[in-house]
Scaffold this motif. Structure first.
Motif, PDB file in Angstrom:
ATOM      1  N   HIS A  33      20.038   2.684 -38.990  1.00 32.12           N
ATOM      2  CA  HIS A  33      19.323   3.276 -38.709  1.00 32.12           C
ATOM      3  C   HIS A  33      17.729   2.250 -38.150  1.00 32.12           C
ATOM      4  O   HIS A  33      16.840   1.763 -37.716  1.00 32.12           O
ATOM      5  CB  HIS A  33      18.417   4.229 -39.021  1.00 32.12           C
ATOM      6  CG  HIS A  33      19.990   5.025 -39.316  1.00 32.12           C
ATOM      7  ND1 HIS A  33      20.710   5.254 -38.188  1.00 32.12           N
ATOM      8  CD2 HIS A  33      20.398   5.720 -40.304  1.00 32.12           C
ATOM      9  CE1 HIS A  33      21.199   6.332 -38.832  1.00 32.12           C
ATOM     10  NE2 HIS A  33      21.294   6.980 -40.003  1.00 32.12           N
ATOM     11  N   GLN A  34      17.346   0.966 -39.176  1.00 25.79           N
ATOM     12  CA  GLN A  34      16.195  -0.006 -39.392  1.00 25.79           C
ATOM     13  C   GLN A  34      16.543  -1.469 -38.998  1.00 25.79           C
ATOM     14  O   GLN A  34      15.867  -1.994 -39.466  1.00 25.79           O
ATOM     15  CB  GLN A  34      15.464   0.854 -41.160  1.00 25.79           C
ATOM     16  CG  GLN A  34      15.659   2.315 -41.016  1.00 25.79           C
ATOM     17  CD  GLN A  34      14.902   1.729 -42.296  1.00 25.79           C
ATOM     18  OE1 GLN A  34      14.261   1.614 -42.777  1.00 25.79           O
ATOM     19  NE2 GLN A  34      15.182   3.303 -43.128  1.00 25.79           N
ATOM     20  N   PHE A  35      17.694  -1.666 -38.869  1.00 23.65           N
ATOM     21  CA  PHE A  35      18.239  -2.654 -38.554  1.00 23.65           C
ATOM     22  C   PHE A  35      18.172  -3.983 -37.860  1.00 23.65           C
ATOM     23  O   PHE A  35      17.551  -3.329 -36.222  1.00 23.65           O
ATOM     24  CB  PHE A  35      20.154  -3.295 -38.478  1.00 23.65           C
ATOM     25  CG  PHE A  35      20.288  -4.190 -38.318  1.00 23.65           C
ATOM     26  CD1 PHE A  35      20.634  -5.005 -39.406  1.00 23.65           C
ATOM     27  CD2 PHE A  35      20.758  -4.777 -36.750  1.00 23.65           C
ATOM     28  CE1 PHE A  35      20.812  -6.719 -39.815  1.00 23.65           C
ATOM     29  CE2 PHE A  35      21.060  -6.135 -36.508  1.00 23.65           C
ATOM     30  CZ  PHE A  35      21.479  -7.091 -37.834  1.00 23.65           C
ATOM     31  N   ASP A  36      16.886  -4.811 -38.075  1.00 25.45           N
ATOM     32  CA  ASP A  36      16.287  -5.909 -37.028  1.00 25.45           C
ATOM     33  C   ASP A  36      16.607  -7.318 -37.243  1.00 25.45           C
ATOM     34  O   ASP A  36      16.393  -8.193 -38.933  1.00 25.45           O
ATOM     35  CB  ASP A  36      14.897  -5.567 -37.723  1.00 25.45           C
ATOM     36  CG  ASP A  36      14.404  -6.792 -36.335  1.00 25.45           C
ATOM     37  OD1 ASP A  36      14.752  -7.336 -35.167  1.00 25.45           O
ATOM     38  OD2 ASP A  36      12.655  -7.029 -37.210  1.00 25.45           O
ATOM     39  N   PRO A  37      17.702  -7.552 -36.237  1.00 22.26           N
ATOM     40  CA  PRO A  37      19.006  -8.511 -36.436  1.00 22.26           C
ATOM     41  C   PRO A  37      17.471 -10.255 -36.938  1.00 22.26           C
ATOM     42  O   PRO A  37      16.727 -10.683 -35.904  1.00 22.26           O
ATOM     43  CB  PRO A  37      19.910  -8.680 -35.267  1.00 22.26           C
ATOM     44  CG  PRO A  37      18.362  -8.197 -34.169  1.00 22.26           C
ATOM     45  CD  PRO A  37      17.773  -6.989 -34.724  1.00 22.26           C
ATOM     46  N   SER A  38      18.400 -11.371 -37.742  1.00 21.99           N
ATOM     47  CA  SER A  38      17.539 -12.596 -37.962  1.00 21.99           C
ATOM     48  C   SER A  38      18.098 -13.438 -36.996  1.00 21.99           C
ATOM     49  O   SER A  38      18.900 -13.256 -36.106  1.00 21.99           O
ATOM     50  CB  SER A  38      17.848 -12.911 -39.378  1.00 21.99           C
ATOM     51  OG  SER A  38      19.422 -12.567 -39.580  1.00 21.99           O
ATOM     52  N   GLY A  57      27.186   5.879 -31.383  1.00 26.05           N
ATOM     53  CA  GLY A  57      25.919   5.668 -31.080  1.00 26.05           C
ATOM     54  C   GLY A  57      25.080   5.092 -32.972  1.00 26.05           C
ATOM     55  O   GLY A  57      23.796   5.219 -33.027  1.00 26.05           O
ATOM     56  N   LEU A  58      25.593   4.877 -33.940  1.00 28.18           N
ATOM     57  CA  LEU A  58      25.024   4.344 -35.301  1.00 28.18           C
ATOM     58  C   LEU A  58      24.155   3.079 -34.597  1.00 28.18           C
ATOM     59  O   LEU A  58      23.038   2.942 -35.240  1.00 28.18           O
ATOM     60  CB  LEU A  58      26.524   4.270 -36.133  1.00 28.18           C
ATOM     61  CG  LEU A  58      25.090   3.336 -37.338  1.00 28.18           C
ATOM     62  CD1 LEU A  58      25.042   5.301 -38.256  1.00 28.18           C
ATOM     63  CD2 LEU A  58      26.882   3.033 -37.889  1.00 28.18           C
ATOM     64  N   GLU A  59      25.073   2.052 -33.488  1.00 27.50           N
ATOM     65  CA  GLU A  59      24.340   1.014 -33.643  1.00 27.50           C
ATOM     66  C   GLU A  59      23.310   0.487 -32.259  1.00 27.50           C
ATOM     67  O   GLU A  59      23.815   0.390 -31.222  1.00 27.50           O
ATOM     68  CB  GLU A  59      25.109  -0.304 -34.115  1.00 27.50           C
ATOM     69  CG  GLU A  59      26.110  -0.419 -34.798  1.00 27.50           C
ATOM     70  CD  GLU A  59      27.430  -0.001 -34.715  1.00 27.50           C
ATOM     71  OE1 GLU A  59      27.988  -0.945 -36.168  1.00 27.50           O
ATOM     72  OE2 GLU A  59      27.697   0.972 -33.912  1.00 27.50           O
ATOM     73  N   PRO A  60      22.566   1.580 -32.026  1.00 26.74           N
ATOM     74  CA  PRO A  60      22.013   1.501 -30.982  1.00 26.74           C
ATOM     75  C   PRO A  60      21.828   0.316 -30.083  1.00 26.74           C
ATOM     76  O   PRO A  60      21.313  -0.179 -29.192  1.00 26.74           O
ATOM     77  CB  PRO A  60      20.642   2.827 -30.150  1.00 26.74           C
ATOM     78  CG  PRO A  60      20.571   2.801 -32.269  1.00 26.74           C
ATOM     79  CD  PRO A  60      21.861   2.600 -33.485  1.00 26.74           C
ATOM     80  N   TRP A  61      21.135  -0.575 -30.912  1.00 25.30           N
ATOM     81  CA  TRP A  61      20.897  -2.203 -30.820  1.00 25.30           C
ATOM     82  C   TRP A  61      21.725  -3.069 -30.509  1.00 25.30           C
ATOM     83  O   TRP A  61      21.850  -4.047 -30.198  1.00 25.30           O
ATOM     84  CB  TRP A  61      20.266  -2.634 -31.938  1.00 25.30           C
ATOM     85  CG  TRP A  61      20.632  -1.912 -33.160  1.00 25.30           C
ATOM     86  CD1 TRP A  61      20.417  -0.895 -33.807  1.00 25.30           C
ATOM     87  CD2 TRP A  61      21.757  -3.236 -34.460  1.00 25.30           C
ATOM     88  NE1 TRP A  61      21.192  -0.858 -35.226  1.00 25.30           N
ATOM     89  CE2 TRP A  61      21.849  -1.819 -34.928  1.00 25.30           C
ATOM     90  CE3 TRP A  61      22.717  -3.677 -33.508  1.00 25.30           C
ATOM     91  CZ2 TRP A  61      22.936  -1.320 -36.192  1.00 25.30           C
ATOM     92  CZ3 TRP A  61      23.263  -3.894 -34.408  1.00 25.30           C
ATOM     93  CH2 TRP A  61      23.891  -3.236 -36.158  1.00 25.30           C
ATOM     94  N   LEU A  62      23.272  -2.963 -30.361  1.00 27.98           N
ATOM     95  CA  LEU A  62      24.462  -3.295 -30.558  1.00 27.98           C
ATOM     96  C   LEU A  62      24.342  -3.280 -29.445  1.00 27.98           C
ATOM     97  O   LEU A  62      24.409  -5.173 -29.248  1.00 27.98           O
ATOM     98  CB  LEU A  62      25.433  -2.207 -30.406  1.00 27.98           C
ATOM     99  CG  LEU A  62      27.259  -3.340 -30.936  1.00 27.98           C
ATOM    100  CD1 LEU A  62      26.666  -4.297 -32.221  1.00 27.98           C
ATOM    101  CD2 LEU A  62      27.782  -2.272 -31.163  1.00 27.98           C
ATOM    102  N   ASN A 208      15.219   7.665 -40.392  1.00 30.87           N
ATOM    103  CA  ASN A 208      13.777   7.335 -40.649  1.00 30.87           C
ATOM    104  C   ASN A 208      12.343   7.892 -40.589  1.00 30.87           C
ATOM    105  O   ASN A 208      11.421   8.372 -40.317  1.00 30.87           O
ATOM    106  CB  ASN A 208      13.719   6.568 -39.227  1.00 30.87           C
ATOM    107  CG  ASN A 208      13.682   5.034 -39.767  1.00 30.87           C
ATOM    108  OD1 ASN A 208      13.237   4.186 -40.572  1.00 30.87           O
ATOM    109  ND2 ASN A 208      14.490   3.955 -38.568  1.00 30.87           N
ATOM    110  N   ALA A 209      13.394   9.612 -40.166  1.00 23.48           N
ATOM    111  CA  ALA A 209      12.462  10.814 -40.118  1.00 23.48           C
ATOM    112  C   ALA A 209      11.791  11.087 -40.758  1.00 23.48           C
ATOM    113  O   ALA A 209      11.636  10.560 -42.418  1.00 23.48           O
ATOM    114  CB  ALA A 209      13.338  12.098 -39.501  1.00 23.48           C
ATOM    115  N   GLU A 210      10.413  12.364 -41.083  1.00 24.87           N
ATOM    116  CA  GLU A 210       9.650  12.097 -41.806  1.00 24.87           C
ATOM    117  C   GLU A 210       9.434  13.963 -42.096  1.00 24.87           C
ATOM    118  O   GLU A 210       9.408  14.324 -40.867  1.00 24.87           O
ATOM    119  CB  GLU A 210       7.964  11.397 -41.462  1.00 24.87           C
ATOM    120  CG  GLU A 210       7.562  10.641 -41.832  1.00 24.87           C
ATOM    121  CD  GLU A 210       8.187  10.433 -42.961  1.00 24.87           C
ATOM    122  OE1 GLU A 210       7.644  10.974 -44.096  1.00 24.87           O
ATOM    123  OE2 GLU A 210       8.290   9.153 -43.330  1.00 24.87           O
TER     124      GLU A 210
END
Length: 303
Positions: A33-38, A57-62, A208-210
């Motif tokens: 949920h918090q992945f930022d590719p290097s 839907g786990l990897e919306p950044w795919l 990431n939810a609060e």
């Protein structure tokens, strides 16, 4: 070969065996949920013959990752064919009357979302391993026999794991299998073993939810009403709120080395470094906390 999550990297390594190198994008104890590719991630993706993803839907950044890395290989979606659950789980419905109107609308939206955490149930893990073996066999038909053999051997272990876990949870009365975690990541696991999801600190599929103060107070009250004996933190998340809620509800908290593995496997040297080890750890922690008896591991899992 590149795999997105730690679990998929473990599954893919089991399938590939000695016939390939598998790189994982997401580090141990980190969340998709918090992945930022290097920059290295992009290079690995660009060089990969195959990219193994969870999907659902786990990897919306795919897609952005594949575009940025100029990926030209084959995409293997490990969750293909698995029936997805709606998110939010039953605890959202049971207490909908306690929510304000806007919060009810949010809960409804969350429940409508599909839960991507399919790997948490070993039977789903079996389906994922078989999907990976088929997908990689299409990429490397010359290694298809080896991939099939490796997958079959690993599926045997997953089957033993599922049988052992079922026996372990059977030692706990169903009304005592009461789970409270950081977020809604164990829905498939809960359903597989007849566990009741009392609630989560972050009533969301996204870690990431609060939670609001009202949601925290409502969870504490539910813990007391249901007679739960513990709150279980997750390895990828802070245990601060879990500790506070457990103290207010006057129950135990399991964190640190006893935290559950959900979104990610752990680093080398920990109980959760592999999927098999992480699941054994989770079952052991839960059954022990609930006063059950953990059976000996079968020979195929203890080696």
């Amino acid at each position: 070969m590149v795999a997105t999550t730690t679990q998929l990297a473990d599954f893919t390594s089991a399938v590939v065996g000695k016939d390939g190198v598998v790189s994982g994008l997401i580090l141990p104890n980190s969340s998709a949920h918090q992945f930022d590719p290097s920059a290295k991630n992009l290079l690995d993706v660009g060089d990969a013959q195959a990219l193994v993803a969870n999907g659902a839907g786990l990897e919306p950044w795919l897609q952005d990752l594949m575009d940025a890395g100029a990926f030209s290989g084959d995409l293997v979606v490990a969750s293909d064919g698995i029936v997805l659950q709606e998110g939010g789980h039953d605890h959202a419905d049971e207490h909908a009357g306690e929510e304000a109107a806007t919060e009810e609308e949010h809960a409804g939206e969350e429940k409508a979302a599909q839960d991507p955490h399919v790997w948490t149930a070993p039977q789903n893990a079996i389906a994922m391993v078989n999907n990976i073996a088929r997908g990689l066999s299409d990429v490397r038909p010359d290694l298809a026999d080896a991939f099939e053999k490796n997958a079959a051997a690993y599926v045997e272990k997953l089957t033993l794991l599922d049988t052992w876990a079922t026996e372990a949870f059977a030692s706990v009365a169903p009304e005592k299998r009461l789970l409270i975690t950081n977020h809604d990541a164990l829905g498939y696991f809960v359903d597989a073993y007849g566990i009741t999801y009392v609630g989560s600190i972050m009533p969301s599929l996204d870690d990431n939810a609060e939670p609001s103060a009202q949601e925290i107070d409502a969870l504490i009250e539910r813990i007391k009403q249901e007679g739960a004996v513990a709150v279980f933190s997750e390895s990828t998340l802070s245990d601060k709120l879990a500790t506070t809620i457990a103290r207010e509800a006057q129950v135990a908290v399991y964190s640190g080395d006893d935290a559950l593995y959900a979104d990610s496997l752990g680093p080398e040297g920990t109980d959760g470094a592999t999927y098999l080890g992480a699941t054994i750890h989770n079952v052991t922690v839960l059954v022990t906390a609930w006063g059950g008896t953990v059976p000996p591991l079968p020979a195929g899992l203890s080696s």
